[in-house]
Write a protein that holds these residues in place. Structure first.
Motif, PDB file in Angstrom:
ATOM      1  N   ALA A  28       0.824  -1.208   0.000  1.00 20.79           N
ATOM      2  CA  ALA A  28       0.000   0.000   0.000  1.00 20.79           C
ATOM      3  C   ALA A  28       0.858   1.258   0.000  1.00 20.79           C
ATOM      4  CB  ALA A  28      -0.924  -0.003   1.212  1.00 20.79           C
ATOM      5  N   SER A  29       1.944   1.230   0.783  1.00 17.57           N
ATOM      6  CA  SER A  29       2.848   2.372   0.826  1.00 17.57           C
ATOM      7  C   SER A  29       3.513   2.590  -0.530  1.00 17.57           C
ATOM      8  CB  SER A  29       3.911   2.154   1.906  1.00 17.57           C
ATOM      9  OG  SER A  29       4.782   3.252   1.979  1.00 17.57           O
ATOM     10  N   THR A  30       3.941   1.498  -1.159  1.00 18.47           N
ATOM     11  CA  THR A  30       4.552   1.596  -2.487  1.00 18.47           C
ATOM     12  C   THR A  30       3.556   2.140  -3.505  1.00 18.47           C
ATOM     13  OG1 THR A  30       5.976  -0.286  -1.964  1.00 18.47           O
ATOM     14  CG2 THR A  30       5.751   0.301  -4.289  1.00 18.47           C
ATOM     15  N   LYS A  31       2.312   1.669  -3.407  1.00 20.34           N
ATOM     16  CA  LYS A  31       1.266   2.151  -4.310  1.00 20.34           C
ATOM     17  C   LYS A  31       1.046   3.650  -4.128  1.00 20.34           C
ATOM     18  CE  LYS A  31      -3.572   1.311  -5.557  1.00 20.34           C
ATOM     19  NZ  LYS A  31      -4.796   0.531  -5.214  1.00 20.34           N
ATOM     20  N   GLY A  32       1.055   4.115  -2.872  1.00 26.25           N
ATOM     21  CA  GLY A  32       0.895   5.534  -2.617  1.00 26.25           C
ATOM     22  C   GLY A  32       2.040   6.356  -3.170  1.00 26.25           C
ATOM     23  N   VAL A  33       3.265   5.836  -3.014  1.00 27.85           N
ATOM     24  CA  VAL A  33       4.437   6.544  -3.557  1.00 27.85           C
ATOM     25  C   VAL A  33       4.353   6.638  -5.079  1.00 27.85           C
ATOM     26  CG1 VAL A  33       6.937   6.423  -3.868  1.00 27.85           C
ATOM     27  CG2 VAL A  33       5.932   5.922  -1.634  1.00 27.85           C
ATOM     28  N   MET A  34       3.973   5.526  -5.733  1.00 28.01           N
ATOM     29  CA  MET A  34       3.886   5.516  -7.191  1.00 28.01           C
ATOM     30  C   MET A  34       2.767   6.423  -7.684  1.00 28.01           C
ATOM     31  SD  MET A  34       6.445   3.754  -7.933  1.00 28.01           S
ATOM     32  CE  MET A  34       6.214   3.740  -9.706  1.00 28.01           C
ATOM     33  N   LEU A  35       1.645   6.451  -6.944  1.00 28.74           N
ATOM     34  CA  LEU A  35       0.552   7.354  -7.308  1.00 28.74           C
ATOM     35  C   LEU A  35       1.010   8.799  -7.260  1.00 28.74           C
ATOM     36  CD1 LEU A  35      -2.477   7.973  -7.836  1.00 28.74           C
ATOM     37  CD2 LEU A  35      -2.804   7.907  -5.351  1.00 28.74           C
ATOM     38  N   TRP A  36       1.733   9.144  -6.198  1.00 25.49           N
ATOM     39  CA  TRP A  36       2.216  10.520  -6.070  1.00 25.49           C
ATOM     40  C   TRP A  36       3.266  10.841  -7.135  1.00 25.49           C
ATOM     41  CZ3 TRP A  36       7.265  12.148  -4.666  1.00 25.49           C
ATOM     42  CH2 TRP A  36       7.394  13.525  -4.469  1.00 25.49           C
ATOM     43  N   PHE A  37       4.222   9.926  -7.328  1.00 28.86           N
ATOM     44  CA  PHE A  37       5.333  10.202  -8.230  1.00 28.86           C
ATOM     45  C   PHE A  37       4.909  10.195  -9.701  1.00 28.86           C
ATOM     46  CE2 PHE A  37       9.151   9.050 -10.671  1.00 28.86           C
ATOM     47  CZ  PHE A  37      10.027  10.026 -10.229  1.00 28.86           C
ATOM     48  N   ASN A  38       4.016   9.271 -10.074  1.00 27.78           N
ATOM     49  CA  ASN A  38       3.649   9.111 -11.484  1.00 27.78           C
ATOM     50  C   ASN A  38       2.483   9.987 -11.918  1.00 27.78           C
ATOM     51  OD1 ASN A  38       5.618   7.141 -12.022  1.00 27.78           O
ATOM     52  ND2 ASN A  38       4.299   5.498 -11.297  1.00 27.78           N
ATOM     53  N   GLN A  39       1.609  10.382 -10.984  1.00 30.48           N
ATOM     54  CA  GLN A  39       0.421  11.132 -11.382  1.00 30.48           C
ATOM     55  C   GLN A  39       0.329  12.506 -10.729  1.00 30.48           C
ATOM     56  OE1 GLN A  39      -3.254   8.872 -11.278  1.00 30.48           O
ATOM     57  NE2 GLN A  39      -2.170   6.945 -11.608  1.00 30.48           N
ATOM     58  N   VAL A  40       0.464  12.549  -9.408  1.00 36.76           N
ATOM     59  CA  VAL A  40       0.258  13.820  -8.708  1.00 36.76           C
ATOM     60  C   VAL A  40       1.398  14.799  -8.982  1.00 36.76           C
ATOM     61  CG1 VAL A  40      -0.028  14.909  -6.445  1.00 36.76           C
ATOM     62  CG2 VAL A  40      -1.100  12.694  -6.925  1.00 36.76           C
ATOM     63  N   LEU A  41       2.634  14.350  -8.820  1.00 37.43           N
ATOM     64  CA  LEU A  41       3.784  15.238  -9.005  1.00 37.43           C
ATOM     65  C   LEU A  41       3.861  15.824 -10.405  1.00 37.43           C
ATOM     66  CD1 LEU A  41       6.394  16.501  -7.917  1.00 37.43           C
ATOM     67  CD2 LEU A  41       7.580  14.378  -8.532  1.00 37.43           C
ATOM     68  N   PRO A  42       3.798  15.021 -11.488  1.00 40.89           N
ATOM     69  CA  PRO A  42       3.919  15.614 -12.823  1.00 40.89           C
ATOM     70  C   PRO A  42       2.723  16.455 -13.243  1.00 40.89           C
ATOM     71  CG  PRO A  42       3.552  13.245 -12.989  1.00 40.89           C
ATOM     72  CD  PRO A  42       3.770  13.550 -11.540  1.00 40.89           C
ATOM     73  N   SER A  43       1.549  16.210 -12.671  1.00 41.17           N
ATOM     74  CA  SER A  43       0.378  16.995 -13.073  1.00 41.17           C
ATOM     75  C   SER A  43       0.180  18.227 -12.196  1.00 41.17           C
ATOM     76  CB  SER A  43      -0.883  16.126 -13.033  1.00 41.17           C
ATOM     77  OG  SER A  43      -1.145  15.688 -11.713  1.00 41.17           O
ATOM     78  N   LEU A  44       0.405  18.093 -10.891  1.00 40.70           N
ATOM     79  CA  LEU A  44       0.121  19.190  -9.970  1.00 40.70           C
ATOM     80  C   LEU A  44       1.266  20.187  -9.857  1.00 40.70           C
ATOM     81  CD1 LEU A  44      -2.115  20.180  -8.117  1.00 40.70           C
ATOM     82  CD2 LEU A  44      -1.101  18.855  -6.256  1.00 40.70           C
ATOM     83  N   PHE A  45       2.512  19.710  -9.873  1.00 38.44           N
ATOM     84  CA  PHE A  45       3.645  20.610  -9.684  1.00 38.44           C
ATOM     85  C   PHE A  45       3.724  21.706 -10.760  1.00 38.44           C
ATOM     86  CE2 PHE A  45       8.159  21.634 -10.472  1.00 38.44           C
ATOM     87  CZ  PHE A  45       8.452  22.269  -9.280  1.00 38.44           C
ATOM     88  N   PRO A  46       3.602  21.379 -12.072  1.00 36.63           N
ATOM     89  CA  PRO A  46       3.634  22.463 -13.073  1.00 36.63           C
ATOM     90  C   PRO A  46       2.527  23.484 -12.871  1.00 36.63           C
ATOM     91  CG  PRO A  46       3.908  20.332 -14.131  1.00 36.63           C
ATOM     92  CD  PRO A  46       3.517  20.051 -12.719  1.00 36.63           C
ATOM     93  N   PHE A  47       1.329  23.022 -12.448  1.00 37.53           N
ATOM     94  CA  PHE A  47       0.244  23.960 -12.203  1.00 37.53           C
ATOM     95  C   PHE A  47       0.539  24.853 -11.012  1.00 37.53           C
ATOM     96  CE2 PHE A  47      -3.279  23.739 -14.968  1.00 37.53           C
ATOM     97  CZ  PHE A  47      -3.214  22.515 -15.588  1.00 37.53           C
ATOM     98  N   MET A  48       1.147  24.303  -9.983  1.00 37.21           N
ATOM     99  CA  MET A  48       1.491  25.119  -8.828  1.00 37.21           C
ATOM    100  C   MET A  48       2.514  26.194  -9.194  1.00 37.21           C
ATOM    101  SD  MET A  48       1.619  22.659  -5.492  1.00 37.21           S
ATOM    102  CE  MET A  48       0.096  22.038  -4.774  1.00 37.21           C
ATOM    103  N   VAL A  49       3.487  25.814  -9.999  1.00 37.63           N
ATOM    104  CA  VAL A  49       4.486  26.791 -10.440  1.00 37.63           C
ATOM    105  C   VAL A  49       3.833  27.863 -11.299  1.00 37.63           C
ATOM    106  CG1 VAL A  49       6.585  27.119 -11.788  1.00 37.63           C
ATOM    107  CG2 VAL A  49       6.384  25.141 -10.275  1.00 37.63           C
ATOM    108  N   ALA A  50       3.008  27.435 -12.269  1.00 35.07           N
ATOM    109  CA  ALA A  50       2.355  28.396 -13.164  1.00 35.07           C
ATOM    110  C   ALA A  50       1.444  29.340 -12.391  1.00 35.07           C
ATOM    111  CB  ALA A  50       1.563  27.641 -14.240  1.00 35.07           C
ATOM    112  N   CYS A  51       0.641  28.783 -11.473  1.00 35.32           N
ATOM    113  CA  CYS A  51      -0.260  29.625 -10.686  1.00 35.32           C
ATOM    114  C   CYS A  51       0.512  30.548  -9.749  1.00 35.32           C
ATOM    115  CB  CYS A  51      -1.218  28.751  -9.886  1.00 35.32           C
ATOM    116  SG  CYS A  51      -2.386  27.823 -10.894  1.00 35.32           S
ATOM    117  N   GLY A  52       1.606  30.030  -9.182  1.00 36.74           N
ATOM    118  CA  GLY A  52       2.432  30.865  -8.317  1.00 36.74           C
ATOM    119  C   GLY A  52       3.041  32.042  -9.059  1.00 36.74           C
ATOM    120  N   LEU A  53       3.492  31.787 -10.273  1.00 41.88           N
ATOM    121  CA  LEU A  53       4.046  32.869 -11.094  1.00 41.88           C
ATOM    122  C   LEU A  53       2.976  33.900 -11.432  1.00 41.88           C
ATOM    123  CD1 LEU A  53       6.344  30.911 -13.578  1.00 41.88           C
ATOM    124  CD2 LEU A  53       7.075  32.470 -11.766  1.00 41.88           C
TER     125      LEU A  53
END
Length: 367
Positions: A28-53
């Motif tokens: 379950a922990s590995t699944k959570g890490v992969m969910l964050w790394f493969n989906q949340v990080l690449p999709s949410l991080f660029p939006f956070m940077v763009a919105c912050g700018l």
């Protein structure tokens, strides 16, 4: 000690589960890490940077000027409130809360206005609703679009309702637009990246923690046991397991509801309510982001419950009219097109549009 007894009990249960079910907890922990790394990080991080700018370079004030005629009569809020609302709908949890916290920390909105904005700006995004819930779980991406529409109208209804609970103060947002010249992109980009990375890492921690907690409840049979207690109601045990799991973590709850044997209208309505509420995981993520904003947590929770009820009600009313137009089965190639190609490309285009807007805005300020 008594005040923290529930937290201590949950922590002890987690330690017990880690020792009793080590393989399942690790998975379950590995699944959570992969969910964050493969989906949340690449999709949410660029939006956070763009919105912050956009926020640091003054775009929020520009949007506020444009949308003041809409936000004032509808919500009784300054036009700048449109910035977290629409970007929160567009990019999903917890961007609405993040942008609102930034506006408050920069003294562009008052605390009362921040609380009012938070009552309706923090919502699920189209990538999750259409790609994950609609296409992957219920085999019809169109349900995801209906979820998105119902959550939008649910948020609007909540914002209008909660206008009654917040005083309409004389905060003059027109003074914000000429307060100071925005910094250059070289000044605000490093700070924006660092702030966005800190936030998205914190979100990853919550995702992993609650992935482990949900698995612990499932392994211990607690979800099934609690669901059986509601067996007197005309719903299956699987349905209640999905609802209870969704109250902890909405993705897991939506997945369980998609396989429940109950009528489709009840499963979809419950799913719509769960994604509008967000679950305990999203609530903790939001509270972590708002740690420097002294909001009343009870009011925020009440707003999310109202949002959930409104969204579910809109979906339940709309279901008989739209059911016949929704595909019952989706071929594999259609699902691939919806989940792996169409939505990410749309998000990429919008991200590039945000960055292009920032670039044009920077050039205009330097002229």
């Amino acid at each position: 000690m008594r005040k923290n007894s529930f937290v201590i009990l949950c922590t002890c249960f987690l330690i017990f589960a880690l020792l009793r079910y080590p393989q399942a907890m690790l998975a379950a922990s590995t699944k959570g890490v992969m969910l964050w790394f493969n989906q949340v990080l690449p999709s949410l991080f660029p939006f956070m940077v763009a919105c912050g700018l956009l926020l640091r370079m003054g775009a929020a004030e520009t949007v506020g000027e444009w949308l003041r005629p809409l936000m004032k009569p509808l919500f009784g809020l300054p036009g700048i409130a449109a910035f977290p609302f629409f970007l929160g709908i567009f990019s999903g949890y917890p961007m609405g809360a993040k942008i609102t916290a930034s506006l408050y920390s920069e003294k562009k909105i008052s605390l009362s206005q921040a609380e009012h904005i938070l009552s309706f700006c923090n919502n699920p995004g189209p990538l999750f609703l259409v790609g994950t819930v609609g296409a992957a779980f219920f085999q019809a991406p169109y349900w995801g679009y209906i979820f998105l529409l119902c959550c939008f109208f649910g948020a609007v209804a909540t914002g209008i309702l909660f206008r009654l609970f917040y005083p309409q103060n004389s905060w003059d947002d027109s003074l914000l637009y000429h307060k100071k010249s925005p910094p250059s992109i070289t000044q605000c980009l490093p700070q924006t990246i660092a702030d966005s990375m800190d936030t998205v890492t914190q979100i990853g921690g919550y995702i992993i923690l609650f992935a482990v907690y949900v698995e612990a409840f499932q392994q211990a049979g607690l979800l099934h046991l609690i669901a059986k207690a509601f067996s007197f109601l005309p719903f299956s045990v699987d349905f209640f397991s999905g609802v209870l799991g969704g109250l902890l973590e909405m993705t897991n709850g939506a997945f369980l509801l998609s396989y429940a044997p109950d009528p489709l209208i009840y499963r979809l309505t419950a799913t719509c309510m769960l994604v509008a509420l967000g679950g305990l995981s999203i609530l903790c993520q939001t509270m972590g982001i708002l740690r420097n904003v002294p909001i009343k947590k009870s009011r925020y929770l009440a707003a999310k419950i109202c949002n959930s009820i409104f969204s579910g009600l809109f979906f339940y009313i709309a279901f008989p009219f739209i059911e016949k137009y929704v595909q019952k089965t989706v071929p594999a190639f259609v699902m691939m097109a919806e989940t792996e190609f169409f939505i990410p490309v749309s998000y990429l285009k919008c991200s590039l549009l945000f960055l292009f807007f920032v670039f044009l805005y920077t050039l205009r300020q330097k002229q």
